[in-house]
Design a protein around this motif. Structure first.
Motif, PDB file in Angstrom:
ATOM      1  N   MET A  50     -37.038   5.772 -43.693  1.00  0.00           N
ATOM      2  CA  MET A  50     -38.226   6.431 -43.173  1.00  0.00           C
ATOM      3  C   MET A  50     -37.834   7.430 -42.089  1.00  0.00           C
ATOM      4  SD  MET A  50     -41.181   5.389 -44.328  1.00  0.00           S
ATOM      5  CE  MET A  50     -41.958   4.059 -45.153  1.00  0.00           C
ATOM      6  N   SER A  51     -38.561   8.528 -42.067  1.00  0.00           N
ATOM      7  CA  SER A  51     -38.328   9.524 -41.031  1.00  0.00           C
ATOM      8  C   SER A  51     -39.114   9.138 -39.787  1.00  0.00           C
ATOM      9  CB  SER A  51     -38.762  10.903 -41.530  1.00  0.00           C
ATOM     10  OG  SER A  51     -40.156  10.941 -41.694  1.00  0.00           O
ATOM     11  N   ALA A  52     -38.914   9.894 -38.727  1.00  0.00           N
ATOM     12  CA  ALA A  52     -39.607   9.611 -37.476  1.00  0.00           C
ATOM     13  C   ALA A  52     -41.117   9.684 -37.646  1.00  0.00           C
ATOM     14  CB  ALA A  52     -39.142  10.572 -36.382  1.00  0.00           C
ATOM     15  N   GLY A  53     -41.597  10.528 -38.572  1.00  0.00           N
ATOM     16  CA  GLY A  53     -43.031  10.657 -38.797  1.00  0.00           C
ATOM     17  C   GLY A  53     -43.591   9.561 -39.676  1.00  0.00           C
ATOM     18  N   GLY A  54     -42.749   8.646 -40.146  1.00  0.00           N
ATOM     19  CA  GLY A  54     -43.225   7.548 -40.955  1.00  0.00           C
ATOM     20  C   GLY A  54     -43.251   7.846 -42.448  1.00  0.00           C
ATOM     21  N   HIS A  55     -42.746   8.984 -42.860  1.00  0.00           N
ATOM     22  CA  HIS A  55     -42.758   9.345 -44.274  1.00  0.00           C
ATOM     23  C   HIS A  55     -41.349   9.341 -44.833  1.00  0.00           C
ATOM     24  CE1 HIS A  55     -46.553  11.221 -42.856  1.00  0.00           C
ATOM     25  NE2 HIS A  55     -46.979  10.643 -43.946  1.00  0.00           N
ATOM     26  N   ASP A  56     -41.219   8.967 -46.052  1.00  0.00           N
ATOM     27  CA  ASP A  56     -39.946   9.032 -46.742  1.00  0.00           C
ATOM     28  C   ASP A  56     -39.661  10.498 -47.055  1.00  0.00           C
ATOM     29  OD1 ASP A  56     -38.749   7.441 -49.802  1.00  0.00           O
ATOM     30  OD2 ASP A  56     -37.815   8.888 -48.477  1.00  0.00           O
ATOM     31  N   ASP A  57     -38.615  11.044 -46.454  1.00  0.00           N
ATOM     32  CA  ASP A  57     -38.310  12.469 -46.616  1.00  0.00           C
ATOM     33  C   ASP A  57     -38.029  12.847 -48.063  1.00  0.00           C
ATOM     34  OD1 ASP A  57     -38.661  12.975 -43.920  1.00  0.00           O
ATOM     35  OD2 ASP A  57     -36.529  12.748 -43.437  1.00  0.00           O
ATOM     36  N   VAL A  58     -37.383  11.982 -48.804  1.00  0.00           N
ATOM     37  CA  VAL A  58     -37.065  12.269 -50.201  1.00  0.00           C
ATOM     38  C   VAL A  58     -38.350  12.335 -51.023  1.00  0.00           C
ATOM     39  CG1 VAL A  58     -35.888  11.388 -52.265  1.00  0.00           C
ATOM     40  CG2 VAL A  58     -34.754  11.276 -50.030  1.00  0.00           C
ATOM     41  N   LEU A  59     -39.239  11.378 -50.804  1.00  0.00           N
ATOM     42  CA  LEU A  59     -40.498  11.369 -51.536  1.00  0.00           C
ATOM     43  C   LEU A  59     -41.374  12.556 -51.132  1.00  0.00           C
ATOM     44  CD1 LEU A  59     -42.141   9.957 -53.661  1.00  0.00           C
ATOM     45  CD2 LEU A  59     -43.028   8.420 -51.912  1.00  0.00           C
ATOM     46  N   ALA A  60     -41.378  12.900 -49.856  1.00  0.00           N
ATOM     47  CA  ALA A  60     -42.146  14.068 -49.400  1.00  0.00           C
ATOM     48  C   ALA A  60     -41.612  15.333 -50.057  1.00  0.00           C
ATOM     49  CB  ALA A  60     -42.089  14.180 -47.878  1.00  0.00           C
ATOM     50  N   ALA A  61     -40.300  15.459 -50.161  1.00  0.00           N
ATOM     51  CA  ALA A  61     -39.699  16.625 -50.824  1.00  0.00           C
ATOM     52  C   ALA A  61     -40.087  16.651 -52.300  1.00  0.00           C
ATOM     53  CB  ALA A  61     -38.181  16.600 -50.666  1.00  0.00           C
ATOM     54  N   GLU A  62     -40.142  15.487 -52.936  1.00  0.00           N
ATOM     55  CA  GLU A  62     -40.541  15.418 -54.343  1.00  0.00           C
ATOM     56  C   GLU A  62     -41.989  15.880 -54.519  1.00  0.00           C
ATOM     57  OE1 GLU A  62     -41.150  12.059 -57.830  1.00  0.00           O
ATOM     58  OE2 GLU A  62     -39.749  11.627 -56.187  1.00  0.00           O
ATOM     59  N   VAL A  63     -42.854  15.469 -53.601  1.00  0.00           N
ATOM     60  CA  VAL A  63     -44.258  15.887 -53.658  1.00  0.00           C
ATOM     61  C   VAL A  63     -44.364  17.398 -53.474  1.00  0.00           C
ATOM     62  CG1 VAL A  63     -46.490  15.768 -52.457  1.00  0.00           C
ATOM     63  CG2 VAL A  63     -45.214  13.661 -52.941  1.00  0.00           C
ATOM     64  N   LEU A  64     -43.663  17.948 -52.506  1.00  0.00           N
ATOM     65  CA  LEU A  64     -43.718  19.391 -52.267  1.00  0.00           C
ATOM     66  C   LEU A  64     -43.150  20.183 -53.438  1.00  0.00           C
ATOM     67  CD1 LEU A  64     -42.812  19.500 -48.471  1.00  0.00           C
ATOM     68  CD2 LEU A  64     -45.063  19.790 -49.535  1.00  0.00           C
ATOM     69  N   THR A  65     -42.105  19.683 -54.061  1.00  0.00           N
ATOM     70  CA  THR A  65     -41.537  20.344 -55.241  1.00  0.00           C
ATOM     71  C   THR A  65     -42.542  20.317 -56.395  1.00  0.00           C
ATOM     72  OG1 THR A  65     -39.284  19.810 -54.585  1.00  0.00           O
ATOM     73  CG2 THR A  65     -39.643  20.283 -56.920  1.00  0.00           C
ATOM     74  N   ALA A  66     -43.183  19.172 -56.602  1.00  0.00           N
ATOM     75  CA  ALA A  66     -44.188  19.063 -57.669  1.00  0.00           C
ATOM     76  C   ALA A  66     -45.371  19.980 -57.394  1.00  0.00           C
ATOM     77  CB  ALA A  66     -44.643  17.607 -57.808  1.00  0.00           C
ATOM     78  N   LEU A  67     -45.785  20.055 -56.141  1.00  0.00           N
ATOM     79  CA  LEU A  67     -46.901  20.923 -55.773  1.00  0.00           C
ATOM     80  C   LEU A  67     -46.550  22.391 -56.031  1.00  0.00           C
ATOM     81  CD1 LEU A  67     -49.732  21.082 -54.549  1.00  0.00           C
ATOM     82  CD2 LEU A  67     -48.658  21.181 -52.296  1.00  0.00           C
ATOM     83  N   ALA A  68     -45.350  22.791 -55.646  1.00  0.00           N
ATOM     84  CA  ALA A  68     -44.919  24.169 -55.887  1.00  0.00           C
ATOM     85  C   ALA A  68     -44.860  24.460 -57.381  1.00  0.00           C
ATOM     86  CB  ALA A  68     -43.556  24.416 -55.234  1.00  0.00           C
ATOM     87  N   ALA A  69     -44.375  23.499 -58.162  1.00  0.00           N
ATOM     88  CA  ALA A  69     -44.314  23.683 -59.613  1.00  0.00           C
ATOM     89  C   ALA A  69     -45.710  23.783 -60.218  1.00  0.00           C
ATOM     90  CB  ALA A  69     -43.537  22.529 -60.253  1.00  0.00           C
ATOM     91  N   TRP A  70     -46.683  23.087 -59.664  1.00  0.00           N
ATOM     92  CA  TRP A  70     -48.065  23.122 -60.167  1.00  0.00           C
ATOM     93  C   TRP A  70     -48.729  24.454 -59.818  1.00  0.00           C
ATOM     94  CZ3 TRP A  70     -52.747  20.507 -57.558  1.00  0.00           C
ATOM     95  CH2 TRP A  70     -53.863  20.530 -58.407  1.00  0.00           C
ATOM     96  N   GLN A  71     -48.373  25.016 -58.666  1.00  0.00           N
ATOM     97  CA  GLN A  71     -49.003  26.263 -58.237  1.00  0.00           C
ATOM     98  C   GLN A  71     -48.748  27.404 -59.217  1.00  0.00           C
ATOM     99  OE1 GLN A  71     -47.475  26.852 -54.290  1.00  0.00           O
ATOM    100  NE2 GLN A  71     -48.931  25.448 -53.375  1.00  0.00           N
ATOM    101  N   ILE A  72     -47.592  27.428 -59.827  1.00  0.00           N
ATOM    102  CA  ILE A  72     -47.264  28.526 -60.749  1.00  0.00           C
ATOM    103  C   ILE A  72     -48.226  28.561 -61.932  1.00  0.00           C
ATOM    104  CG2 ILE A  72     -45.500  29.449 -62.307  1.00  0.00           C
ATOM    105  CD1 ILE A  72     -43.440  28.413 -60.169  1.00  0.00           C
ATOM    106  N   PRO A  73     -48.413  27.448 -62.681  1.00  0.00           N
ATOM    107  CA  PRO A  73     -49.374  27.522 -63.786  1.00  0.00           C
ATOM    108  C   PRO A  73     -50.812  27.703 -63.322  1.00  0.00           C
ATOM    109  CG  PRO A  73     -48.459  25.304 -63.641  1.00  0.00           C
ATOM    110  CD  PRO A  73     -47.691  26.168 -62.677  1.00  0.00           C
ATOM    111  N   ILE A  74     -51.159  27.235 -62.141  1.00  0.00           N
ATOM    112  CA  ILE A  74     -52.516  27.448 -61.628  1.00  0.00           C
ATOM    113  C   ILE A  74     -52.751  28.941 -61.402  1.00  0.00           C
ATOM    114  CG2 ILE A  74     -53.994  27.151 -59.584  1.00  0.00           C
ATOM    115  CD1 ILE A  74     -54.106  24.749 -61.374  1.00  0.00           C
ATOM    116  N   VAL A  75     -51.798  29.617 -60.785  1.00  0.00           N
ATOM    117  CA  VAL A  75     -51.923  31.064 -60.565  1.00  0.00           C
ATOM    118  C   VAL A  75     -51.998  31.783 -61.912  1.00  0.00           C
ATOM    119  CG1 VAL A  75     -50.696  33.106 -59.706  1.00  0.00           C
ATOM    120  CG2 VAL A  75     -50.880  31.057 -58.273  1.00  0.00           C
ATOM    121  N   GLN A  76     -51.152  31.366 -62.859  1.00  0.00           N
ATOM    122  CA  GLN A  76     -51.181  31.980 -64.183  1.00  0.00           C
ATOM    123  C   GLN A  76     -52.532  31.758 -64.863  1.00  0.00           C
ATOM    124  OE1 GLN A  76     -47.768  30.027 -65.897  1.00  0.00           O
ATOM    125  NE2 GLN A  76     -46.374  31.676 -65.322  1.00  0.00           N
ATOM    126  N   PHE A  77     -53.047  30.539 -64.777  1.00  0.00           N
ATOM    127  CA  PHE A  77     -54.331  30.219 -65.401  1.00  0.00           C
ATOM    128  C   PHE A  77     -55.449  31.061 -64.791  1.00  0.00           C
ATOM    129  CE2 PHE A  77     -58.210  27.827 -66.112  1.00  0.00           C
ATOM    130  CZ  PHE A  77     -58.097  27.461 -67.452  1.00  0.00           C
TER     131      PHE A  77
END
Length: 152
Positions: free
Chosen positions: A1-28
């Motif tokens: 756990m990081s100092a903020g209480g979040h798992d940094d690896v999992l947070a990075a996975e969420v941000l990567t997934a969010l960025a990947a989702w934004q591309i098809p949303i913009v295209q749509f």
């Protein structure tokens, strides 16, 4: 756990997934805008009006990050195409509000029906707590993104 209480690896996975989702949303959204004969910013403006209610031209310009001159031209285009109309402000009759036309909102919104149904399916197996956490994140992310836009 990081100092903020979040798992940094999992947070990075969420941000990567969010960025990947934004591309098809913009295209749509770009495809929807093209199908209804408007530009991407015009579609954003219609979304803002449909979801947040009528706005003054200045407010609408701020919400879609346009100059007032560019917003005025956009409003003219949207009005000519039958997506919005200008109405007097009931609180101050000297001001004009831009409001979306319900039939136009329904027509544009119909392009999102299938996508929304697919997203409902994507959310169907999540628990109440997971959905509440996801909603909290999405609201916070929207606010953070708006703050980042203002800082640019």
């Amino acid at each position: 756990m990081s100092a903020g209480g979040h798992d940094d690896v999992l947070a990075a996975e969420v941000l990567t997934a969010l960025a990947a989702w934004q591309i098809p949303i913009v295209q749509f959204n770009g495809m929807v805008a093209e199908r209804v004969g408007m530009g991407w910013t015009d579609l954003q403006a219609l979304y803002v009006l449909a979801n947040h209610g009528p706005a003054t031209p200045t407010d609408l310009a701020r919400r879609v990050n346009l100059t007032t001159g560019s917003a005025s031209r956009m409003i003219d285009r949207l009005e000519r195409a039958g997506f919005v109309r200008r109405v007097p402000d009931r609180q101050d009759r000297r001001r004009v509000l831009i409001e979306p036309l319900p039939a136009a909102v329904a027509r544009v919104g119909s392009f999102y029906d299938q996508l929304n149904e697919l997203h409902r399916h994507d959310l169907a197996d999540m628990t109440h707590d997971e959905l509440r956490t996801l909603a909290r994140f999405m609201k916070a992310a929207a606010a953070s993104t708006e703050a980042a836009i203002r800082s640019l």
